[in-house]
Design a protein around this motif. Structure first.
Motif, PDB file in Angstrom:
ATOM      1  N   ARG A 283       0.853  -1.198   0.000  1.00  0.00           N
ATOM      2  CA  ARG A 283       0.000   0.000   0.000  1.00  0.00           C
ATOM      3  C   ARG A 283       0.885   1.241   0.000  1.00  0.00           C
ATOM      4  O   ARG A 283       2.064   1.203   0.357  1.00  0.00           O
ATOM      5  CB  ARG A 283      -0.922   0.025   1.217  1.00  0.00           C
ATOM      6  N   GLN A 284       0.286   2.340  -0.410  1.00  0.00           N
ATOM      7  CA  GLN A 284       1.006   3.609  -0.490  1.00  0.00           C
ATOM      8  C   GLN A 284       1.456   4.078   0.894  1.00  0.00           C
ATOM      9  O   GLN A 284       0.755   3.911   1.889  1.00  0.00           O
ATOM     10  CB  GLN A 284       0.115   4.664  -1.124  1.00  0.00           C
ATOM     11  N   TYR A 285       2.668   4.670   0.923  1.00  0.00           N
ATOM     12  CA  TYR A 285       3.087   5.472   2.077  1.00  0.00           C
ATOM     13  C   TYR A 285       2.823   6.920   1.697  1.00  0.00           C
ATOM     14  O   TYR A 285       3.462   7.476   0.818  1.00  0.00           O
ATOM     15  CB  TYR A 285       4.561   5.227   2.387  1.00  0.00           C
ATOM     16  N   TYR A 286       1.841   7.528   2.348  1.00  0.00           N
ATOM     17  CA  TYR A 286       1.310   8.829   1.931  1.00  0.00           C
ATOM     18  C   TYR A 286       1.873   9.938   2.816  1.00  0.00           C
ATOM     19  O   TYR A 286       1.766   9.874   4.047  1.00  0.00           O
ATOM     20  CB  TYR A 286      -0.216   8.800   2.025  1.00  0.00           C
ATOM     21  N   THR A 287       2.472  10.977   2.196  1.00  0.00           N
ATOM     22  CA  THR A 287       3.077  12.056   2.984  1.00  0.00           C
ATOM     23  C   THR A 287       2.577  13.446   2.607  1.00  0.00           C
ATOM     24  O   THR A 287       2.868  14.412   3.308  1.00  0.00           O
ATOM     25  CB  THR A 287       4.609  12.039   2.828  1.00  0.00           C
ATOM     26  N   ASP A 288       1.853  13.574   1.508  1.00  0.00           N
ATOM     27  CA  ASP A 288       1.363  14.898   1.120  1.00  0.00           C
ATOM     28  C   ASP A 288       0.146  15.239   1.974  1.00  0.00           C
ATOM     29  O   ASP A 288      -0.483  14.373   2.571  1.00  0.00           O
ATOM     30  CB  ASP A 288       0.990  14.905  -0.360  1.00  0.00           C
ATOM     31  N   ASN A 289      -0.202  16.547   2.025  1.00  0.00           N
ATOM     32  CA  ASN A 289      -1.332  16.900   2.885  1.00  0.00           C
ATOM     33  C   ASN A 289      -2.123  18.108   2.411  1.00  0.00           C
ATOM     34  O   ASN A 289      -2.907  18.646   3.167  1.00  0.00           O
ATOM     35  CB  ASN A 289      -0.839  17.170   4.314  1.00  0.00           C
ATOM     36  N   LEU A 290      -1.931  18.501   1.149  1.00  0.00           N
ATOM     37  CA  LEU A 290      -2.679  19.675   0.722  1.00  0.00           C
ATOM     38  C   LEU A 290      -3.470  19.409  -0.548  1.00  0.00           C
ATOM     39  O   LEU A 290      -4.688  19.477  -0.552  1.00  0.00           O
ATOM     40  CB  LEU A 290      -1.733  20.865   0.504  1.00  0.00           C
ATOM     41  N   PHE A 291      -2.772  19.101  -1.644  1.00  0.00           N
ATOM     42  CA  PHE A 291      -3.440  19.078  -2.940  1.00  0.00           C
ATOM     43  C   PHE A 291      -4.405  17.906  -3.083  1.00  0.00           C
ATOM     44  O   PHE A 291      -5.391  17.997  -3.790  1.00  0.00           O
ATOM     45  CB  PHE A 291      -2.402  19.033  -4.066  1.00  0.00           C
ATOM     46  N   PHE A 292      -4.137  16.793  -2.425  1.00  0.00           N
ATOM     47  CA  PHE A 292      -5.050  15.665  -2.483  1.00  0.00           C
ATOM     48  C   PHE A 292      -5.965  15.677  -1.260  1.00  0.00           C
ATOM     49  O   PHE A 292      -5.498  15.623  -0.132  1.00  0.00           O
ATOM     50  CB  PHE A 292      -4.278  14.342  -2.492  1.00  0.00           C
ATOM     51  N   THR A 293      -7.268  15.748  -1.486  1.00  0.00           N
ATOM     52  CA  THR A 293      -8.210  15.606  -0.375  1.00  0.00           C
ATOM     53  C   THR A 293      -8.341  14.138   0.005  1.00  0.00           C
ATOM     54  O   THR A 293      -8.771  13.798   1.098  1.00  0.00           O
ATOM     55  CB  THR A 293      -9.586  16.177  -0.751  1.00  0.00           C
ATOM     56  N   GLY A 294      -7.979  13.282  -0.918  1.00  0.00           N
ATOM     57  CA  GLY A 294      -7.938  11.847  -0.661  1.00  0.00           C
ATOM     58  C   GLY A 294      -6.734  11.284  -1.372  1.00  0.00           C
ATOM     59  O   GLY A 294      -5.961  12.003  -1.988  1.00  0.00           O
ATOM     60  N   TYR A 295      -6.535   9.986  -1.280  1.00  0.00           N
ATOM     61  CA  TYR A 295      -5.441   9.355  -1.996  1.00  0.00           C
ATOM     62  C   TYR A 295      -5.817   7.902  -2.233  1.00  0.00           C
ATOM     63  O   TYR A 295      -6.796   7.398  -1.672  1.00  0.00           O
ATOM     64  CB  TYR A 295      -4.121   9.469  -1.237  1.00  0.00           C
ATOM     65  N   LEU A 318      -4.657  -9.730   5.266  1.00  0.00           N
ATOM     66  CA  LEU A 318      -3.514  -8.879   4.980  1.00  0.00           C
ATOM     67  C   LEU A 318      -2.446  -9.074   6.054  1.00  0.00           C
ATOM     68  O   LEU A 318      -2.769  -9.405   7.203  1.00  0.00           O
ATOM     69  CB  LEU A 318      -3.936  -7.405   4.948  1.00  0.00           C
ATOM     70  N   PRO A 319      -1.183  -8.864   5.713  1.00  0.00           N
ATOM     71  CA  PRO A 319      -0.124  -8.978   6.727  1.00  0.00           C
ATOM     72  C   PRO A 319      -0.366  -8.015   7.877  1.00  0.00           C
ATOM     73  O   PRO A 319      -0.586  -6.816   7.664  1.00  0.00           O
ATOM     74  CB  PRO A 319       1.148  -8.604   5.949  1.00  0.00           C
ATOM     75  N   GLU A 320      -0.317  -8.520   9.093  1.00  0.00           N
ATOM     76  CA  GLU A 320      -0.531  -7.662  10.260  1.00  0.00           C
ATOM     77  C   GLU A 320       0.580  -6.640  10.426  1.00  0.00           C
ATOM     78  O   GLU A 320       0.403  -5.613  11.079  1.00  0.00           O
ATOM     79  CB  GLU A 320      -0.622  -8.519  11.526  1.00  0.00           C
ATOM     80  N   THR A 321       1.736  -6.907   9.833  1.00  0.00           N
ATOM     81  CA  THR A 321       2.889  -6.017  10.002  1.00  0.00           C
ATOM     82  C   THR A 321       2.973  -4.944   8.934  1.00  0.00           C
ATOM     83  O   THR A 321       3.910  -4.140   8.946  1.00  0.00           O
ATOM     84  CB  THR A 321       4.183  -6.847   9.964  1.00  0.00           C
ATOM     85  N   LEU A 322       2.030  -4.916   7.986  1.00  0.00           N
ATOM     86  CA  LEU A 322       2.050  -3.892   6.937  1.00  0.00           C
ATOM     87  C   LEU A 322       1.731  -2.536   7.554  1.00  0.00           C
ATOM     88  O   LEU A 322       0.644  -2.341   8.102  1.00  0.00           O
ATOM     89  CB  LEU A 322       1.026  -4.236   5.857  1.00  0.00           C
ATOM     90  N   PRO A 323       2.664  -1.567   7.503  1.00  0.00           N
ATOM     91  CA  PRO A 323       2.400  -0.266   8.142  1.00  0.00           C
ATOM     92  C   PRO A 323       1.201   0.446   7.518  1.00  0.00           C
ATOM     93  O   PRO A 323       0.821   0.193   6.369  1.00  0.00           O
ATOM     94  CB  PRO A 323       3.702   0.514   7.897  1.00  0.00           C
ATOM     95  N   SER A 324       0.637   1.364   8.283  1.00  0.00           N
ATOM     96  CA  SER A 324      -0.483   2.156   7.774  1.00  0.00           C
ATOM     97  C   SER A 324       0.006   3.172   6.752  1.00  0.00           C
ATOM     98  O   SER A 324       1.206   3.419   6.612  1.00  0.00           O
ATOM     99  CB  SER A 324      -1.195   2.868   8.929  1.00  0.00           C
ATOM    100  N   TYR A 325      -0.924   3.769   6.042  1.00  0.00           N
ATOM    101  CA  TYR A 325      -0.599   4.649   4.913  1.00  0.00           C
ATOM    102  C   TYR A 325       0.271   5.841   5.312  1.00  0.00           C
ATOM    103  O   TYR A 325       1.081   6.312   4.517  1.00  0.00           O
ATOM    104  CB  TYR A 325      -1.896   5.171   4.277  1.00  0.00           C
ATOM    105  N   THR A 326       0.116   6.330   6.510  1.00  0.00           N
ATOM    106  CA  THR A 326       0.816   7.551   6.922  1.00  0.00           C
ATOM    107  C   THR A 326       1.833   7.290   8.036  1.00  0.00           C
ATOM    108  O   THR A 326       2.151   8.190   8.814  1.00  0.00           O
ATOM    109  CB  THR A 326      -0.203   8.605   7.397  1.00  0.00           C
ATOM    110  N   ASP A 327       2.352   6.071   8.094  1.00  0.00           N
ATOM    111  CA  ASP A 327       3.239   5.684   9.188  1.00  0.00           C
ATOM    112  C   ASP A 327       4.652   6.196   8.942  1.00  0.00           C
ATOM    113  O   ASP A 327       5.534   5.482   8.442  1.00  0.00           O
ATOM    114  CB  ASP A 327       3.234   4.166   9.343  1.00  0.00           C
ATOM    115  N   TYR A 328       4.887   7.448   9.302  1.00  0.00           N
ATOM    116  CA  TYR A 328       6.187   8.097   9.108  1.00  0.00           C
ATOM    117  C   TYR A 328       7.282   7.373   9.880  1.00  0.00           C
ATOM    118  O   TYR A 328       8.394   7.176   9.368  1.00  0.00           O
ATOM    119  CB  TYR A 328       6.087   9.556   9.564  1.00  0.00           C
ATOM    120  N   ASP A 329       7.001   6.954  11.093  1.00  0.00           N
ATOM    121  CA  ASP A 329       8.022   6.319  11.926  1.00  0.00           C
ATOM    122  C   ASP A 329       8.508   5.002  11.323  1.00  0.00           C
ATOM    123  O   ASP A 329       9.703   4.712  11.345  1.00  0.00           O
ATOM    124  CB  ASP A 329       7.479   6.081  13.337  1.00  0.00           C
TER     125      ASP A 329
END
Length: 559
Positions: A283-295, A318-329
């Motif tokens: 899945r996407q690792y999402y870091t933008d926060n303005l131009f897309f209201t969704g992704y 799904l793999p339980e270890t798959l990070p969430s879309y916005t998991d910066y850490d």
């Protein structure tokens, strides 16, 4: 019925350095670029592919082999086939940016590669997104008679991550270039051309990979995504990371990986679970926060299947270890574990005598117009790249004036709190064709700084054609030239061709300018590239023929 090619057939040569062995082989491939109909997500469309396949065919070689690829273009787009080889010499024939710079659409090239591992080839341009469907893997095995620096796997599999649009995205990009508006959100992510079980009309075609219990496999991961970093994991299995961008890493075990746009990663997996089926998912690792209201929140899936007789599970998870879309850490932790494998067979050479230092801001911005409309732009050091009417390579080597200037700045024109929430600083980018000229052999350090103009800081996948570089460090916030260099890794930094510039953060790289030519440096993410987050590095010739760019071949297509 036979159709005449839109462009003349041309020859692309990948020539490996053959210092290690006397039994190097010669390989020949034919690439036919043409339109073909594909159906995904219940909708059909025609799209440009190679040899009728999506993804395109893989190239298999040993380090030291010679490869000839004949490319025939029957499509409606002039395009460049670019190979993501970092330490290569594209000697005298073209820059990898030639479609960008209006050179011949496909050209006759020699490549000298020092990589070992997984790479990829793809169409390359900042005026269309043909890369989205024209791509494939390059597998470089160890030299004949040599072995991996880890136990030899008993099998292997290529997994290519991609972006799917249910329509001809190139037509949309053409309109975006005219209007300056944002790029569309993808309709799904795909693994080896298929969205997987969670998408409409897709379950029957989900990619499946069969393995034997007790064996160890090498998985070659390729990110052919247009705009996104990507998390990947396999349910119930750990991954041992052993390589990235054609370079070996100190092996480490992880429950997930994160790939930057355009990056490749090699991992080992032990088929040591109870025989059954399980999801391989990304899945996407999402870091933008303005131009897309969704992704795009698609969870792309493939299935790992153990051979043998057993009851097929009624449902998979799904793999339980798959990070969430916005998991910066999780993204940051993964990158910080990347360290080069250092040995007599695989030495590293981190530049220590830096002669050129650059501090480059990477920004998203816009220009407002009198009618209250605006045009989106991206920039490096406040310069948004403009394609010249004659490409920089030809202008430089033919001593043509008026097509570029050699004053790309070594630092940004304005200093402020780059990572603050900045809606508008008034420091809008200038459009220009500015390049940086380097002497042959210079050792270069670049600190990339992400900015938060328009509150639009985003991860950037920074790439330099013709060179690989060492990642010395990264961090959050504004780069501190006094304290941050004290944290640099000069012992075993990873050696990459594509690196993630963190959102609201900085990244330091070093490389030696030992590959003469005209080389693009840009963000690989499609939306940032088409808006101008690019420049060109010109590396001068050395003092002998071996360190100088070669003359173009007599049959090179004219522009």
């Amino acid at each position: 019925m036979a159709v005449a090619p839109a462009l003349p057939a041309v020859l692309l040569s990948l020539i490996g350095i053959s210092l290690w062995v006397a039994e190097a082989e010669v390989h020949h491939y034919n690439f036919i670029v043409a339109e073909k109909n594909f159906t995904r997500l219940c909708k059909s469309k025609s799209m440009l592919v190679v040899n009728g396949r999506f993804p395109g065919p893989a190239i298999y070689v040993h380090k030291g082999d010679t490869v000839f690829v004949n490319v025939h273009n029957y499509g409606d787009y002039g395009l460049t086939i670019h190979c993501n080889l970092g330490t290569l010499g594209q000697m005298g024939l073209r820059t990898s940016l030639n479609a960008l710079l209006n050179q011949a659409a496909i050209s006759h090239t020699k490549l000298f590669s020092e990589e070992e591992g997984t790479l990829w080839w793809h169409a390359n341009s900042n005026t269309d997104w043909t890369r989205n469907t024209v791509h494939g893997a390059i597998v470089v095995y160890p030299p004949h008679g040599s072995s991996y620096p880890f136990p030899t796997p008993q099998g292997e599999q290529i997994l290519i991550f991609g972006t799917w649009f249910t329509y001809d995205v190139n037509k949309v990009i053409r309109e975006i270039l005219r209007t300056g508006k944002d790029v569309p959100i993808s309709d799904a992510y795909i693994i080896n051309g298929q969205p997987g079980d969670f998408c409409a009309c897709s379950k029957e075609k989900t990619f499946r990979w069969r393995v034997d219990y007790g064996k160890t496999y090498l998985i070659r991961l390729v990110s052919a995504l247009m705009d996104e970093e990507f998390f990947f994991a396999i349910a119930g299995h750990n991954l041992t990371v052993v390589g990235i961008d054609g370079s070996y890493l100190k092996p480490f075990t992880t429950s997930y990986v994160m790939l930057a746009t355009d990056q490749t990663i090699d991992v080992l997996i032990e088929a040591n679970q109870s025989p059954g089926h399980c999801y391989m998912a990304g899945r996407q690792y999402y870091t933008d926060n303005l131009f897309f209201t969704g992704y795009d929140k698609t969870n792309a899936t493939a299935i790992l299947k153990y051979r043998g007789r057993y009851n097929r599970p009624s449902s998979l998870f799904l793999p339980e270890t798959l990070p969430s879309y916005t998991d910066y850490d999780s993204a940051t932790r993964f990158r910080k574990r990347l360290k080069s494998l250092v040995s007599k067979e695989h030495p590293i050479d981190v530049p220590r005598n830096v002669t050129t230092r650059m501090y480059i801001t990477a920004s998203m911005d816009r220009i407002n117009h009198a009618d209250m409309d605006y045009t989106l732009l991206s920039s490096l050091n406040n310069i948004s790249w403009v394609n010249p009417s004659t490409d920089v390579l030809q202008a430089y080597y033919r001593h043509l004036s008026g097509f570029y200037t050699s004053d790309f700045p070594d630092e940004p024109p304005y200093y402020f709190d780059f990572v603050a929430d900045l809606r508008d600083t008034g420091t809008h980018p200038l459009k220009g064709t500015k390049v940086k000229i380097l002497e042959y052999g210079e050792e270069v350090e670049i600190v990339f700084q992400s900015t938060n103009l328009l509150n639009a800081s985003d991860e950037h996948s920074m790439y330099i054609h013709g060179h690989k570089f060492y990642i010395l460090g990264e961090g959050y916030g504004n780069f501190n030239s006094t304290t941050d260099p004290e944290t640099y890794n000069l012992v075993d930094p990873p050696y990459l061709s594509t690196a993630s510039l963190p959102v609201k953060g900085w990244l330091t790289i070093r490389f030696k300018a030992n590959n003469p030519g005209v080389w693009a440096m840009h963000c690989q993410e499609g939306r940032h590239l088409i808006w101008g987050m690019s420049t060109v590095l010109i590396v001068k010739n050395g003092n002998n023929p071996e360190t100088s760019i070669r003359s173009p071949p007599p049959n090179m297509p004219s522009c």
